[in-house]
Design an enzyme around this catalytic site. Structure first.
Site, PDB file in Angstrom:
ATOM      1  N   GLY A  27       0.837  -1.188   0.000  1.00  0.00           N
ATOM      2  CA  GLY A  27       0.000   0.000   0.000  1.00  0.00           C
ATOM      3  C   GLY A  27       0.871   1.237   0.000  1.00  0.00           C
ATOM      4  O   GLY A  27       1.996   1.225  -0.510  1.00  0.00           O
ATOM      5  N   CYS A  28       0.387   2.290   0.596  1.00  0.00           N
ATOM      6  CA  CYS A  28       1.117   3.564   0.641  1.00  0.00           C
ATOM      7  C   CYS A  28       2.504   3.354   1.242  1.00  0.00           C
ATOM      8  O   CYS A  28       2.635   2.834   2.350  1.00  0.00           O
ATOM      9  CB  CYS A  28       0.330   4.566   1.480  1.00  0.00           C
ATOM     10  SG  CYS A  28       1.188   6.124   1.701  1.00  0.00           S
ATOM     11  N   PHE A  29       3.528   3.775   0.515  1.00  0.00           N
ATOM     12  CA  PHE A  29       4.886   3.532   1.005  1.00  0.00           C
ATOM     13  C   PHE A  29       5.208   4.304   2.269  1.00  0.00           C
ATOM     14  O   PHE A  29       6.098   3.918   3.019  1.00  0.00           O
ATOM     15  CB  PHE A  29       5.952   3.734  -0.064  1.00  0.00           C
ATOM     16  CG  PHE A  29       5.881   4.972  -0.919  1.00  0.00           C
ATOM     17  CD1 PHE A  29       5.404   6.188  -0.464  1.00  0.00           C
ATOM     18  CD2 PHE A  29       6.319   4.903  -2.232  1.00  0.00           C
ATOM     19  CE1 PHE A  29       5.368   7.314  -1.278  1.00  0.00           C
ATOM     20  CE2 PHE A  29       6.297   6.024  -3.055  1.00  0.00           C
ATOM     21  CZ  PHE A  29       5.814   7.235  -2.566  1.00  0.00           C
ATOM     22  N   TRP A  30       4.503   5.385   2.558  1.00  0.00           N
ATOM     23  CA  TRP A  30       4.750   6.117   3.798  1.00  0.00           C
ATOM     24  C   TRP A  30       4.584   5.207   5.011  1.00  0.00           C
ATOM     25  O   TRP A  30       5.340   5.297   5.967  1.00  0.00           O
ATOM     26  CB  TRP A  30       3.787   7.276   3.961  1.00  0.00           C
ATOM     27  CG  TRP A  30       3.815   8.346   2.931  1.00  0.00           C
ATOM     28  CD1 TRP A  30       4.801   8.622   2.025  1.00  0.00           C
ATOM     29  CD2 TRP A  30       2.792   9.308   2.704  1.00  0.00           C
ATOM     30  NE1 TRP A  30       4.458   9.691   1.248  1.00  0.00           N
ATOM     31  CE2 TRP A  30       3.215  10.145   1.648  1.00  0.00           C
ATOM     32  CE3 TRP A  30       1.556   9.551   3.289  1.00  0.00           C
ATOM     33  CZ2 TRP A  30       2.457  11.202   1.165  1.00  0.00           C
ATOM     34  CZ3 TRP A  30       0.798  10.607   2.807  1.00  0.00           C
ATOM     35  CH2 TRP A  30       1.246  11.414   1.763  1.00  0.00           C
ATOM     36  N   CYS A  31       3.572   4.348   4.965  1.00  0.00           N
ATOM     37  CA  CYS A  31       3.261   3.482   6.106  1.00  0.00           C
ATOM     38  C   CYS A  31       4.153   2.249   6.185  1.00  0.00           C
ATOM     39  O   CYS A  31       4.128   1.537   7.176  1.00  0.00           O
ATOM     40  CB  CYS A  31       1.806   3.043   6.050  1.00  0.00           C
ATOM     41  SG  CYS A  31       0.643   4.401   6.244  1.00  0.00           S
TER      42      CYS A  31
END
Length: 170
Positions: free
Chosen positions: A9-13
């Site tokens: 999913g979102c690479f930030w997480c």
């Protein structure tokens, strides 16, 4: 040093679970798996480039074996969702493990099979295990986003449903 590349999913997480651990020497948010050279975030988020949002981890296998990275990876994801992760929908957010060596492929396949056999989920494990390809670092503002934009990161993560899923299922 070796590389490990994970989509969840979102690479930030996907950065925080792996940072500040002995043997982890770097985590870079980026893109891989697609056909567009040097993609931008604006291109990848359309879902038309074939790229996944990923984190690429540089690690010392003697201090932090690949198997431990896999153990950390799985509980950050919904391995049964082939359409994205949590609020992030589209092919660019699908869960995947990109292997850099034959040994990584074998270990990833084994860990996926073990997860399926545990019966934790009532749906099939759909996380893809794919050969690593060209990795493109994301734009600088995406690197360590959780530290640079704390308030926005926390709000986005809270709204995503990721933490609720992790707490319920892992």
């Amino acid at each position: 040093m070796e590389k490990a590349t994970f989509a969840g999913g979102c690479f930030w997480c996907m950065v925080t679970p792996f940072e500040e651990l002995p043997g982890i020497h770097g985590i870079v948010s980026g893109y891989t798996g697609g056909t567009v050279p040097d993609p931008t975030y604006e291109q990848v988020k359309t879902g038309t480039t074939g790229h996944y949002e990923v984190v690429q981890i540089t690690f010392e296998p003697e201090l932090f074996p690949y198997e431990k990275l896999l153990e950390l990876y799985w509980p950050q994801t919904d391995p049964t969702d082939a359409e994205g992760q949590f609020q992030d929908r589209g092919t660019q957010y699908k869960p995947a493990i990109f292997y850099h060596t034959e040994q990584q492929r074998e270990l990833a396949e084994q860990s996926k099979q073990q997860l399926a056999q545990r019966g934790r989920f009532d749906k099939p494990i759909v996380t893809e295990i794919l050969p690593a390809s060209v990795f493109y670092p994301a734009e600088e503002y995406h690197q360590n986003y959780h530290k640079k934009n704390v308030k926005h990161y926390k709000e986005d993560r809270a709204q995503s449903g990721r933490d609720e899923f992790i707490n319920k299922n892992w």
